[in-house]
Design a protein around this motif. Sequence first.
Motif, PDB file in Angstrom:
ATOM      1  N   GLU A 191      56.899  49.203 -80.001  1.00  0.00           N
ATOM      2  CA  GLU A 191      57.137  48.471 -78.749  1.00  0.00           C
ATOM      3  C   GLU A 191      57.171  46.955 -78.992  1.00  0.00           C
ATOM      4  OE1 GLU A 191      58.090  49.248 -75.783  1.00  0.00           O
ATOM      5  OE2 GLU A 191      57.706  47.333 -74.800  1.00  0.00           O
ATOM      6  N   ILE A 192      56.286  46.483 -79.848  1.00  0.00           N
ATOM      7  CA  ILE A 192      56.274  45.045 -80.154  1.00  0.00           C
ATOM      8  C   ILE A 192      57.530  44.664 -80.926  1.00  0.00           C
ATOM      9  CG2 ILE A 192      55.072  43.239 -81.464  1.00  0.00           C
ATOM     10  CD1 ILE A 192      52.443  44.601 -80.717  1.00  0.00           C
ATOM     11  N   ARG A 226      65.639  46.814 -71.987  1.00  0.00           N
ATOM     12  CA  ARG A 226      66.115  46.138 -73.208  1.00  0.00           C
ATOM     13  C   ARG A 226      67.595  46.438 -73.464  1.00  0.00           C
ATOM     14  NH1 ARG A 226      60.600  46.656 -75.132  1.00  0.00           N
ATOM     15  NH2 ARG A 226      60.943  48.806 -75.738  1.00  0.00           N
ATOM     16  N   TYR A 245      58.163  42.747 -67.996  1.00  0.00           N
ATOM     17  CA  TYR A 245      57.492  43.975 -68.442  1.00  0.00           C
ATOM     18  C   TYR A 245      56.303  44.333 -67.547  1.00  0.00           C
ATOM     19  CZ  TYR A 245      60.053  43.721 -72.921  1.00  0.00           C
ATOM     20  OH  TYR A 245      61.013  43.689 -73.890  1.00  0.00           O
ATOM     21  N   SER A 268      60.447  46.098 -80.774  1.00  0.00           N
ATOM     22  CA  SER A 268      61.586  46.136 -79.854  1.00  0.00           C
ATOM     23  C   SER A 268      61.620  44.878 -78.980  1.00  0.00           C
ATOM     24  CB  SER A 268      61.505  47.370 -78.964  1.00  0.00           C
ATOM     25  OG  SER A 268      61.470  48.544 -79.748  1.00  0.00           O
ATOM     26  N   ARG A 269      60.455  44.463 -78.491  1.00  0.00           N
ATOM     27  CA  ARG A 269      60.402  43.262 -77.647  1.00  0.00           C
ATOM     28  C   ARG A 269      60.889  42.038 -78.421  1.00  0.00           C
ATOM     29  NH1 ARG A 269      55.284  43.563 -73.423  1.00  0.00           N
ATOM     30  NH2 ARG A 269      55.734  45.688 -72.733  1.00  0.00           N
ATOM     31  N   VAL A 273      54.462  48.034 -84.986  1.00  0.00           N
ATOM     32  CA  VAL A 273      54.261  48.629 -83.663  1.00  0.00           C
ATOM     33  C   VAL A 273      55.634  48.675 -82.982  1.00  0.00           C
ATOM     34  CG1 VAL A 273      53.047  48.469 -81.471  1.00  0.00           C
ATOM     35  CG2 VAL A 273      51.971  47.597 -83.562  1.00  0.00           C
ATOM     36  N   ALA A 289      70.001  43.328 -73.451  1.00  0.00           N
ATOM     37  CA  ALA A 289      70.742  43.053 -74.695  1.00  0.00           C
ATOM     38  C   ALA A 289      72.244  43.082 -74.401  1.00  0.00           C
ATOM     39  CB  ALA A 289      70.385  44.072 -75.773  1.00  0.00           C
ATOM     40  N   THR A 290      72.659  44.027 -73.566  1.00  0.00           N
ATOM     41  CA  THR A 290      74.075  44.138 -73.197  1.00  0.00           C
ATOM     42  C   THR A 290      74.501  42.932 -72.362  1.00  0.00           C
ATOM     43  OG1 THR A 290      73.909  46.547 -73.216  1.00  0.00           O
ATOM     44  CG2 THR A 290      75.761  45.590 -72.001  1.00  0.00           C
ATOM     45  N   SER A 349      73.138  47.769 -78.621  1.00  0.00           N
ATOM     46  CA  SER A 349      73.628  47.334 -77.299  1.00  0.00           C
ATOM     47  C   SER A 349      74.296  45.976 -77.409  1.00  0.00           C
ATOM     48  CB  SER A 349      72.466  47.275 -76.301  1.00  0.00           C
ATOM     49  OG  SER A 349      71.845  48.531 -76.191  1.00  0.00           O
ATOM     50  N   LEU A 394      68.249  50.316 -80.585  1.00  0.00           N
ATOM     51  CA  LEU A 394      69.034  50.193 -79.356  1.00  0.00           C
ATOM     52  C   LEU A 394      69.303  48.741 -78.973  1.00  0.00           C
ATOM     53  CD1 LEU A 394      67.456  53.122 -77.324  1.00  0.00           C
ATOM     54  CD2 LEU A 394      69.883  52.880 -77.911  1.00  0.00           C
ATOM     55  N   VAL A 395      68.415  47.833 -79.352  1.00  0.00           N
ATOM     56  CA  VAL A 395      68.634  46.418 -79.036  1.00  0.00           C
ATOM     57  C   VAL A 395      69.863  45.902 -79.795  1.00  0.00           C
ATOM     58  CG1 VAL A 395      67.700  44.089 -79.204  1.00  0.00           C
ATOM     59  CG2 VAL A 395      66.217  45.979 -78.482  1.00  0.00           C
ATOM     60  N   LEU A 430      64.591  37.433 -70.257  1.00  0.00           N
ATOM     61  CA  LEU A 430      63.826  38.539 -70.841  1.00  0.00           C
ATOM     62  C   LEU A 430      63.352  39.488 -69.748  1.00  0.00           C
ATOM     63  CD1 LEU A 430      61.776  36.467 -73.420  1.00  0.00           C
ATOM     64  CD2 LEU A 430      63.505  38.194 -73.950  1.00  0.00           C
ATOM     65  N   LEU A 464      64.686  41.859 -79.011  1.00  0.00           N
ATOM     66  CA  LEU A 464      65.436  41.354 -77.857  1.00  0.00           C
ATOM     67  C   LEU A 464      65.309  39.834 -77.751  1.00  0.00           C
ATOM     68  CD1 LEU A 464      67.174  42.006 -75.399  1.00  0.00           C
ATOM     69  CD2 LEU A 464      65.080  42.211 -74.059  1.00  0.00           C
ATOM     70  N   GLU A 465      64.112  39.317 -78.008  1.00  0.00           N
ATOM     71  CA  GLU A 465      63.929  37.865 -77.935  1.00  0.00           C
ATOM     72  C   GLU A 465      64.807  37.138 -78.955  1.00  0.00           C
ATOM     73  OE1 GLU A 465      59.727  36.981 -78.264  1.00  0.00           O
ATOM     74  OE2 GLU A 465      59.273  38.409 -76.659  1.00  0.00           O
ATOM     75  N   LEU A 466      64.974  37.768 -80.138  1.00  0.00           N
ATOM     76  CA  LEU A 466      65.590  37.057 -81.263  1.00  0.00           C
ATOM     77  C   LEU A 466      67.064  37.337 -81.482  1.00  0.00           C
ATOM     78  CD1 LEU A 466      62.672  37.662 -83.794  1.00  0.00           C
ATOM     79  CD2 LEU A 466      63.275  35.467 -82.773  1.00  0.00           C
ATOM     80  N   VAL A 467      67.560  38.467 -80.988  1.00  0.00           N
ATOM     81  CA  VAL A 467      68.866  38.956 -81.458  1.00  0.00           C
ATOM     82  C   VAL A 467      70.003  37.967 -81.218  1.00  0.00           C
ATOM     83  CG1 VAL A 467      69.401  40.336 -79.385  1.00  0.00           C
ATOM     84  CG2 VAL A 467      70.372  40.981 -81.596  1.00  0.00           C
ATOM     85  N   ARG A 474      73.152  40.012 -72.015  1.00  0.00           N
ATOM     86  CA  ARG A 474      73.085  38.751 -72.766  1.00  0.00           C
ATOM     87  C   ARG A 474      74.281  38.604 -73.698  1.00  0.00           C
ATOM     88  NH1 ARG A 474      66.842  37.971 -74.590  1.00  0.00           N
ATOM     89  NH2 ARG A 474      67.962  37.315 -76.449  1.00  0.00           N
ATOM     90  N   GLY A 504      63.859  52.465 -80.288  1.00  0.00           N
ATOM     91  CA  GLY A 504      63.874  51.333 -79.359  1.00  0.00           C
ATOM     92  C   GLY A 504      64.366  50.057 -80.017  1.00  0.00           C
TER      93      GLY A 504
END
Lengths: 335, 224
Positions: free
Chosen positions: A54-55, B78, B215, A57-58, A52, B82-83, A102, A98-99, B212, A61-64, B85, A95
């Motif tokens: 959107e999931i 995001r 949302y 992508s979320r 999914v 991301a940027t 960025s 992009l994480v 975060l 961001l949490e993990l990167v 962070r 999406g």
Amino acid sequence: MAYGPGTRDGVILAVETSCDDTCAAVVTAGGEIRSNVIASQGLLHSRYGGVVPEIASRHHLELVDAVTADALEAAGTGLEEIDTVAVTRGPGLIGALLVGLSSAKALAAVRRLPLVPVDHLHGHVVASTLGPEPIEPPYLALVASGGHTFLARVDVPESYTVVGQTLDDAAGEAFDKGARLLGLGYPGGPAIDRLAEKGDPEVFDFPRSAPGELDFSFSGLKTALLYAIRDLGEGEADRRRPDLAASYQRAIVDALVSRTRAALEREGLRRLAIGGGVAANSELRAAVQALGVPVWVPPLELCTDNAAMIGGAARFLRPLPYPDYLSLDAAARIS
Amino acid sequence: MSLLGLDTSTAAVAACVLRDDGEAFEFSPEPVALRRRPAHATELMPAVVGVMERSGVAWRELDAIAVGVGPGSFTGLRIGLATARALAVANGLRLRPVSSLGALAQGIDPSGTAVALPVIDAKRGEVFAAAYEGERVLWAPFAARPKGLAERVRKAGLAPLAAGDGSIRFRGVLEAAGIRIPPDESGAHVVRALHVCRLAATAPGEPPEAVLPEYLRAPDAQPR
């Protein structure tokens, strides 16, 4: 070994977030993998029967940041020792891409480091150039994953030429769809691989579609499986699931191997590298060994999505100097 | 204290350096940018580097980085987070999360006498909104249909001053409920990074990886 404009001494930090795995790695210009961290979201998406966006992508961001920190720590290094940042620019889920993009741009910009945007598929094609026994061009690459299936000719490691590709589903997608019809989980490849071990691959004669000269088509295969299950009836289909899985897997592997053999002959190539998540399939791994050419089969963590292969490809590419990459965008498709 | 702030909750990109001498160096978008196709990935880093260079503040001289965490465009947030962070990690700094609606409210009524109603377009026929009376949060950020927001305002007996791309888009419904909205071309409709910096001046810093987006809406996908 010295290739192309990207070759230089140095340490590369690579980031990859094109689909559902959050990945970072540290690779040297000489091809040594100092770390290769993969945070898979596979189980999460299994509840939905597929990725999914959107999931995914979320979770990227949490993990990167944690994954990047892990990759640096596992490599015994820090950001201050990195010479180049590499990142997957596409193709993939926009999406998700992009994480990583960025994050990588910002990490590079603070220290005015050069940045290498990498084509995800180029990473798969050159994955076997990493490690202690790298493949040397010219060679044929078979890349088969959940999103892509193609054959590429590699004469120099900074580029590749697609000589055949799937016209519809990817091989990994065929595994996923087949697994769903067989009531197995996602991702389907490993599930079918396991079940097929207990079955007879000769029982069901599923079609081997062979469009064009070197192309693939897998969409008819899942329809054939659907009909076979329907014709057997629920109880009998359930009882014959190992045979169905084995026969279905055999059809996919046959298609991949026969096209690969034809491509080796037509292109006059004597070396083969396989990559992509489907390269983890045990039957495919065994079948390519019978092609009569030396085969490079990377370890599993270099077959599925990973950042080491992105750093690996970056070694051969010209980096963008600071500040030329500040406005760099991701691309869902790369032509 | 020198702060870098940014916001990507709407289609527009905003960045600002608030230098320790109080001088602000701001990239503040025109209201027309709210209606353009979002281009956060191509616009954000050039804007950030631009305000850093104009301010003459070096990365190592920053005391903190502030970021608007929404609610707003999921992809925009995001890219912004991301940027922000990664910038914080690379500089060994804490990150200060700020509500994008709170920052938008700062520009609605500088005198602070009216109730400020920042409204960000949430797409799919919804808005993200909140209500502030001076520094006091009357309504914490929430998602609603424009009619639902209008009804809530009417029931509360408020005559707020609204702004934001959501208030432009649903002007008719909202004005019918007595909500006052400045003209479309008013600068009050954009989330300014200067306001992100000002709100962040007193906000506690957090480890970058813990910050975060807000949302306010779950992904659409349903488990099988």
